[in-house]
Motif scaffolding. Structure first.
Motif, PDB file in Angstrom:
ATOM      1  N   GLU A  59    -112.792  45.115 -29.633  1.00 27.07           N
ATOM      2  CA  GLU A  59    -112.257  44.267 -28.717  1.00 27.07           C
ATOM      3  C   GLU A  59    -113.277  43.255 -28.209  1.00 27.07           C
ATOM      4  N   VAL A  60    -114.315  43.793 -27.794  1.00 23.59           N
ATOM      5  CA  VAL A  60    -115.362  42.802 -27.258  1.00 23.59           C
ATOM      6  C   VAL A  60    -115.963  41.958 -28.538  1.00 23.59           C
ATOM      7  N   LEU A  61    -116.283  42.568 -29.806  1.00 23.11           N
ATOM      8  CA  LEU A  61    -116.532  41.786 -30.775  1.00 23.11           C
ATOM      9  C   LEU A  61    -115.752  40.838 -31.252  1.00 23.11           C
ATOM     10  N   LYS A  62    -114.570  41.214 -31.383  1.00 21.27           N
ATOM     11  CA  LYS A  62    -113.381  40.512 -31.841  1.00 21.27           C
ATOM     12  C   LYS A  62    -112.747  39.400 -30.980  1.00 21.27           C
ATOM     13  N   ASN A  63    -112.562  39.660 -29.718  1.00 22.27           N
ATOM     14  CA  ASN A  63    -111.690  39.041 -28.495  1.00 22.27           C
ATOM     15  C   ASN A  63    -112.387  39.047 -27.433  1.00 22.27           C
ATOM     16  N   ILE A  64    -113.892  38.348 -27.261  1.00 20.59           N
ATOM     17  CA  ILE A  64    -114.509  38.282 -26.147  1.00 20.59           C
ATOM     18  C   ILE A  64    -113.681  37.515 -25.064  1.00 20.59           C
ATOM     19  N   GLU A  65    -113.055  36.348 -25.472  1.00 26.09           N
ATOM     20  CA  GLU A  65    -112.482  35.619 -24.542  1.00 26.09           C
ATOM     21  C   GLU A  65    -111.209  36.284 -23.930  1.00 26.09           C
ATOM     22  N   GLY A  66    -110.502  37.149 -24.336  1.00 23.85           N
ATOM     23  CA  GLY A  66    -109.477  37.952 -24.049  1.00 23.85           C
ATOM     24  C   GLY A  66    -109.965  38.872 -23.106  1.00 23.85           C
ATOM     25  N   VAL A  67    -111.050  39.537 -23.532  1.00 24.22           N
ATOM     26  CA  VAL A  67    -111.705  40.716 -22.658  1.00 24.22           C
ATOM     27  C   VAL A  67    -112.338  40.011 -21.503  1.00 24.22           C
ATOM     28  N   MET A  68    -112.827  38.700 -21.410  1.00 24.28           N
ATOM     29  CA  MET A  68    -113.044  38.329 -20.264  1.00 24.28           C
ATOM     30  C   MET A  68    -112.378  37.603 -19.311  1.00 24.28           C
ATOM     31  N   GLU A  69    -111.010  37.359 -19.663  1.00 20.64           N
ATOM     32  CA  GLU A  69    -109.806  36.897 -19.028  1.00 20.64           C
ATOM     33  C   GLU A  69    -109.570  38.131 -18.091  1.00 20.64           C
ATOM     34  N   VAL A  70    -109.366  39.302 -18.743  1.00 26.87           N
ATOM     35  CA  VAL A  70    -109.090  40.698 -18.039  1.00 26.87           C
ATOM     36  C   VAL A  70    -110.082  40.923 -17.142  1.00 26.87           C
ATOM     37  N   VAL A  71    -111.396  40.868 -17.207  1.00 23.66           N
ATOM     38  CA  VAL A  71    -112.417  40.987 -16.309  1.00 23.66           C
ATOM     39  C   VAL A  71    -112.394  40.112 -15.241  1.00 23.66           C
ATOM     40  N   PHE A  72    -112.251  38.882 -15.333  1.00 27.33           N
ATOM     41  CA  PHE A  72    -112.031  37.879 -14.639  1.00 27.33           C
ATOM     42  C   PHE A  72    -111.003  37.966 -13.447  1.00 27.33           C
ATOM     43  N   ARG A  73    -109.842  38.434 -14.053  1.00 22.75           N
ATOM     44  CA  ARG A  73    -108.835  38.509 -13.080  1.00 22.75           C
ATOM     45  C   ARG A  73    -109.104  39.974 -12.245  1.00 22.75           C
ATOM     46  N   GLU A  74    -109.643  40.916 -12.550  1.00 21.78           N
ATOM     47  CA  GLU A  74    -109.858  42.222 -12.055  1.00 21.78           C
ATOM     48  C   GLU A  74    -111.010  41.820 -11.124  1.00 21.78           C
ATOM     49  N   VAL A  75    -111.942  41.023 -11.333  1.00 23.71           N
ATOM     50  CA  VAL A  75    -113.186  40.657 -10.356  1.00 23.71           C
ATOM     51  C   VAL A  75    -112.283  39.936  -9.270  1.00 23.71           C
ATOM     52  N   LEU A  76    -111.525  39.142  -9.449  1.00 26.75           N
ATOM     53  CA  LEU A  76    -110.732  38.138  -8.273  1.00 26.75           C
ATOM     54  C   LEU A  76    -109.923  39.176  -7.511  1.00 26.75           C
ATOM     55  N   LYS A  77    -109.264  40.134  -8.109  1.00 26.93           N
ATOM     56  CA  LYS A  77    -108.499  41.074  -7.277  1.00 26.93           C
ATOM     57  C   LYS A  77    -109.349  42.045  -6.258  1.00 26.93           C
ATOM     58  N   GLY A  78    -110.565  42.456  -6.897  1.00 21.85           N
ATOM     59  CA  GLY A  78    -111.621  43.067  -6.326  1.00 21.85           C
ATOM     60  C   GLY A  78    -112.254  42.400  -5.149  1.00 21.85           C
ATOM     61  N   VAL A  79    -112.604  41.277  -5.178  1.00 24.95           N
ATOM     62  CA  VAL A  79    -113.219  40.531  -4.006  1.00 24.95           C
ATOM     63  C   VAL A  79    -112.218  39.892  -3.001  1.00 24.95           C
ATOM     64  N   GLY A  80    -110.687  40.064  -3.398  1.00 23.70           N
ATOM     65  CA  GLY A  80    -109.883  39.447  -2.577  1.00 23.70           C
ATOM     66  C   GLY A  80    -109.281  38.042  -2.764  1.00 23.70           C
ATOM     67  N   HIS A  81    -109.663  37.658  -3.712  1.00 23.45           N
ATOM     68  CA  HIS A  81    -109.226  36.083  -3.992  1.00 23.45           C
ATOM     69  C   HIS A  81    -108.055  36.004  -5.045  1.00 23.45           C
ATOM     70  N   PHE A  82    -107.260  37.135  -5.058  1.00 18.41           N
ATOM     71  CA  PHE A  82    -106.187  37.082  -6.060  1.00 18.41           C
ATOM     72  C   PHE A  82    -105.156  37.741  -5.459  1.00 18.41           C
TER      73      PHE A  82
END
Length: 122
Positions: A99-122
């Motif tokens: 997934e990381v090797l073939k779809n890093i943008e998709g992976v990063m989208e999921v990571v970005f959303r989770e980071v925002l939830k974790g820090v209370g911005h989402f």
């Protein structure tokens, strides 16, 4: 603060020196506070485990799984590990190396959303 097994410190250091291609790619995208100013650490000991990536501010762990993670014994170990981390109040995201090797943008989208939830911005 989360505790960890001091015996894992040297193994974690070794793992940081020998990252997989997928780990290198993801690390290049999360290091240096690139996502909402949140600091990530790689190969971080937590409890009796070493997690691939950890963002304490977002209470987030990211695990990258190679082929060995599809073996039944490894899947059971991974489930126990995930439960432990969740019981410590951490969110756990799992991605395959492919997934990381073939779809890093998709992976990063999921990571970005989770980071925002974790820090209370989402």
């Amino acid at each position: 603060m989360l505790t960890y097994n001091l015996n894992l410190k040297f193994k974690a250091r070794s793992l940081r020196s020998n990252m997989t291609d997928a780990e290198k790619i993801l690390w290049s995208r999360v290091r240096r506070k690139q996502i909402s100013g949140v600091q990530f650490y790689r190969q971080k000991p937590i409890g009796g485990y070493i997690v691939d990536f950890y963002a304490p501010q977002a209470k987030l762990v990211i695990e990258l799984d190679g082929g060995q993670h599809f073996e039944p014994e490894q899947q059971y170990y991974d489930q126990q590990r995930t439960l432990y981390l969740q019981n410590q109040g951490l969110a756990v995201l799992r991605f395959t190396n492919v997934e990381v090797l073939k779809n890093i943008e998709g992976v990063m989208e999921v990571v970005f959303r989770e980071v925002l939830k974790g820090v209370g911005h989402f």
